[in-house]
Design a protein around this motif. Structure first.
Motif, short mmCIF file in Angstrom:
data_model
loop_
_atom_site.label_atom_id
_atom_site.label_comp_id
_atom_site.label_asym_id
_atom_site.label_seq_id
_atom_site.Cartn_x
_atom_site.Cartn_y
_atom_site.Cartn_z
N VAL A 42 12.24 -30.44 -121.34
CA VAL A 42 12.48 -29.62 -122.63
C VAL A 42 12.00 -28.24 -122.39
CG1 VAL A 42 12.62 -29.79 -124.93
CG2 VAL A 42 12.20 -31.69 -123.74
N PRO A 43 12.41 -27.30 -121.57
CA PRO A 43 11.90 -26.30 -121.16
C PRO A 43 11.94 -25.09 -122.42
CG PRO A 43 13.83 -26.28 -120.29
CD PRO A 43 13.48 -27.97 -120.66
N ALA A 44 12.82 -25.27 -123.22
CA ALA A 44 12.89 -24.65 -124.65
C ALA A 44 11.73 -24.61 -125.54
CB ALA A 44 14.30 -24.83 -125.41
N LEU A 45 11.45 -26.01 -125.79
CA LEU A 45 10.17 -26.21 -126.52
C LEU A 45 8.75 -25.64 -125.91
CD1 LEU A 45 10.91 -29.62 -128.19
CD2 LEU A 45 11.12 -27.59 -129.14
N VAL A 46 8.55 -26.04 -124.73
CA VAL A 46 7.56 -25.79 -123.80
C VAL A 46 7.21 -24.10 -123.87
CG1 VAL A 46 6.17 -25.69 -121.60
CG2 VAL A 46 7.39 -27.69 -122.46
#
Length: 419
Positions: free
Chosen positions: A65-69
Motif C-alpha cells: 500500500v504505497p499510497a498510505l505509507v
C-alpha cells in the motif's frame, strides 16, 4: 507384624517423596526454560502470527500500500521539520541543493542524475557471471500482509475523504505484523562475517520497526571493523525515501547508499532524488516492479535497479529481460538486484530462488524477512541462510536443507560435490 507395617509405610512414603521431588524440580526448571524462550525466540508472544497460504511469499506493507505509507511518511517529515532540523543536517541539505542547481545549469537533468563511475556499493555487489552477492536487511518487524486487507486499504487511500486522510496520516496501513526481538549491534558483525556486500536498515517505525538510532548503531559498529578482515560493510538506508531532506539526514548518519522506490515517487521525483544523491556522494538503488519502470529507471540514470514485489525467479527475470542498457563500459554499468521475499514454508525456497536468479543474470539478492523466519534455530540462522544463498550450488542437484544439516548426516554443499 511391626516389621510388616514399617515396610508398608516405606512403600507409601517413598513414592510420595519421589513425586514431591519431581514436581519441585519441574517447578524450578520450567520458569528457566520459559525465560530462555522469551529471550531467544524472535516473534513476540503477545503478537499472534498469521500465516500466509502455503508456498506464497509475505508482502510488506511498504510494497502493498504505497499510497498510505507515503502519506504517513509526509506527516512524519512535517513533524520532524516543525521540531527543528539539526544544523548539521541543514548544512548538508543547503550544500546539496546548491550543487544540484549548479549541475542542472551546466548539463541535462538525465546527465546530472547519472553516475559515470561505479561506487563502492555497486562495485561490491557486482561480481563475475555466476557469482551472487547478498544485501541483508535489518528490521525489527516482519509484515504478513492479507491480500484483501491490502486491497481495501489501497482503495481507501485513493479516496479524498478527510476522514481517510486523517486516519492514514497517523496510522500504518492494515496488515499483520510480528515483532522481532533483534539487537542491531549483535547482528551487524554476524552479517559482516557472513560475507554480505551491504547491510540495509529499514529505518521506518511503521514499516520495518527500526529507527535512525538502529541505523546509527550499525554504522558505528561497522566503522569499528576498519583495518580488520573482513572490513566494514556499506550500510544502506532503506527508509521510505520521498524527500530530499531524508537524503541529508542519511548523509549525516554516515550511510553509503539509499533505496528509492520509483513506484512510490514517480519518474520526476525519482530523478530529483538521483540528482541529490549524486550531489552528496550517496549511491542510490532504485526499486521497480514492472518492465516499464525498469526501463524508466535505466533512462533516468540509475546505476542499481532492484526488482521488488515480484514472486519467482522467472517473473523477476521478465522485468529486466528486455532492458535497453547504456553503452557497455566499465564505468557505465547497470547492476541488477532481486528482492527475495519470505515464503511460508519449511523447505527454504528462498535459497533455491537465490540460486535461480543468479543463473538468470542478477548480480545480487536483497534478503529481509527470510533471514528471520526460523527465529533462533541454530541450524538456520541468518548467517547460515546468507552463506547458503552465496554458495555455488546447483538448483538441479542441491537442496537447501542439506546445507543447514537439518535431517541429514552430511553438512557439505551437495551441489558443489556433484558438480
Amino acid at each position: 507384624m511391626a516389621t510388616m507395617m514399617r515396610s508398608q509405610k516405606r512403600l507409601v512414603v517413598l513414592p510420595l517423596l519421589f513425586a514431591a521431588t519431581f514436581f519441585a524440580t519441574a517447578a524450578f526448571i520450567t520458569p528457566s526454560l520459559s525465560g530462555r524462550r522469551e529471550k531467544f525466540h524472535h516473534p513476540s508472544p503477545s503478537v499472534p502470527f498469521t500465516a500466509t497460504p502455503a508456498l506464497t511469499s509475505s508482502s510488506t506493507v511498504l510494497f502493498a500500500v504505497p499510497a498510505l505509507v507515503k502519506r504517513a511518511k509526509k506527516q512524519v517529515l512535517k513533524q520532524y521539520a516543525a521540531a527543528g532540523v539539526p544544523e548539521d543536517v541543514m548544512a548538508v541539505y543547503r550544500s546539496m541543493m546548491e550543487k544540484v542547481k549548479e549541475n542542472n545549469d551546466e548539463e541535462s537533468m538525465a546527465d546530472a542524475a547519472a553516475n559515470t563511475v561505479m561506487g563502492p556499493l555497486q562495485d561490491a555487489i557486482t561480481r563475475r557471471k555466476g557469482t551472487l552477492t547478498v544485501i541483508a536487511e535489518f528490521r525489527r518487524k516482519r509484515e504478513t500482509q492479507n491480500a484483501s486487507k491490502a486491497k481495501a486499504a489501497e482503495d481507501a487511500a485513493a479516496s479524498d475523504s478527510s476522514e481517510t486522510a486523517a486516519a492514514s496520516s497517523t496510522a500504518t496501513p492494515t496488515g499483520d505484523s510480528v515483532s522481532l526481538n533483534l539487537d542491531p549491534e549483535v547482528l551487524s558483525p554476524i552479517f559482516r562475517s557472513s560475507g554480505v556486500s551491504g547491510i540495509a536498515v529499514l529505518a521506518d517505525d511503521n514499516v520495518g520497526g527500526c529507527s535512525y538510532d538502529d541505523l546509527n548503531k550499525i554504522v558505528t559498529e561497522q566503522s569499528r571493523a576498519h583495518q580488520q578482515v573482513p572490513g566494514p560493510v556499506i550500510v544502506i538506508n532503506s527508509d521510505v525515501i520521498i524527500d530530499e531532506l531524508q537524503l541529508a539526514v542519511s548523509k549525516v548518519a554516515g550511510v553509503g547508499a539509499v533505496l528509492v522506490s520509483l513506484t512510490m515517487n514517480g519518474a520526476e521525483q525519482t530523478q530529483k532524488l538521483l540528482q541529490c544523491c549524486k550531489a552528496v556522494d550517496l549511491e542510490c538503488i532504485v526499486s521497480v516492479e514492472t518492465p516499464e519502470e525498469a526501463q524508466q529507471a535505466v533512462d533516468l540514470g540509475a546505476a542499481m535497479i532492484m526488482v521488488t514485489n515480484v514472486d519467482g525467479a522467472d517473473a523477476k527475470q521478465s522485468v529486466i529481460s528486455n532492458l535497453t542498457m547504456p553503452e557497455a563500459s566499465n564505468n557505465n554499468k547497470v547492476s541488477l538486484i532481486a528482492n527475495i521475499r519470505a515464503y511460508n514454508d519449511n523447505q527454504w525456497l528462498e535459497v533455491e530462488e537465490a540460486w535461480a536468479i543468479r543463473d538468470k543474470g542478477f548480480h545480487c539478492a536483497w534478503v529481509g524477512d527470510a533471514l528471520y523466519k526460523s527465529g533462533t534455530d541454530v541450524m538456520e540462522t541468518p548467517a547460515a541462510i546468507i552463506k547458503a544463498m552465496k554458495s555455488k550450488s546447483s538448483v538441479k542437484w542441491a537442496s537447501p536443507k542439506v546445507y543447514t544439516g537439518k535431517g541429514e548426516g552430511a553438512r557439505e554443499y551437495l551441489g558443489d560435490i556433484l558438480m
